[in-house]
Design an enzyme around this catalytic site. Sequence first.
Site, PDB file in Angstrom:
ATOM      1  N   HIS A  63      -2.839 -23.939  -9.467  1.00 53.51           N
ATOM      2  CA  HIS A  63      -1.980 -24.797  -8.646  1.00 53.51           C
ATOM      3  C   HIS A  63      -2.811 -25.535  -7.599  1.00 53.51           C
ATOM      4  CE1 HIS A  63       1.220 -25.493  -5.498  1.00 53.51           C
ATOM      5  NE2 HIS A  63       1.791 -26.003  -6.579  1.00 53.51           N
ATOM      6  N   ASP A 105       3.852 -28.093  -9.330  1.00 54.44           N
ATOM      7  CA  ASP A 105       4.760 -27.034  -8.883  1.00 54.44           C
ATOM      8  C   ASP A 105       5.506 -26.406 -10.057  1.00 54.44           C
ATOM      9  OD1 ASP A 105       3.898 -27.630  -6.339  1.00 54.44           O
ATOM     10  OD2 ASP A 105       5.808 -28.459  -5.652  1.00 54.44           O
TER      11      ASP A 105
END
Length: 138
Positions: A63, A105
């Site tokens: 991420h 996300d």
Amino acid sequence: MRTLWIVAVWLMGVEGDLSQFGDMINKKTGTFGLFSYIYYGCYCGWGGKGKPQDATDRCCFVHDCCYGSVNGCDPKLSTYSYSFQNGDIVCGDDDPCLRAVCECDRVAAICFGENMNTYDKKYMLYSLFDCKEESEKC
């Protein structure tokens, strides 16, 4: 540094996509999103260094790398559009930057859901001082 970040998140009411990211995590894991992962391992939360401690921490590493590749907007402050359709997260922005943030996300939330069996409480509130191994490259 991570302590300052969590205080800032509390003070600003979790604005922008941080609250959206938390919502995605909630839906995919059934946990209290951001606060279940904010201080987890070497990469979940602000910053990151060393080697990811487990598959859950690796979700955060990926991420972070994803956010690092986003150009044209601030991933932590951008508000994007998304929806949940039949249990899937669907990013719906036409703006390429906002769509990229949403995809970062979305992929992380799915990763958390797929790796819940690796979540180990010993990595909660983990100090970056314990992340001594050489950092991996994205």
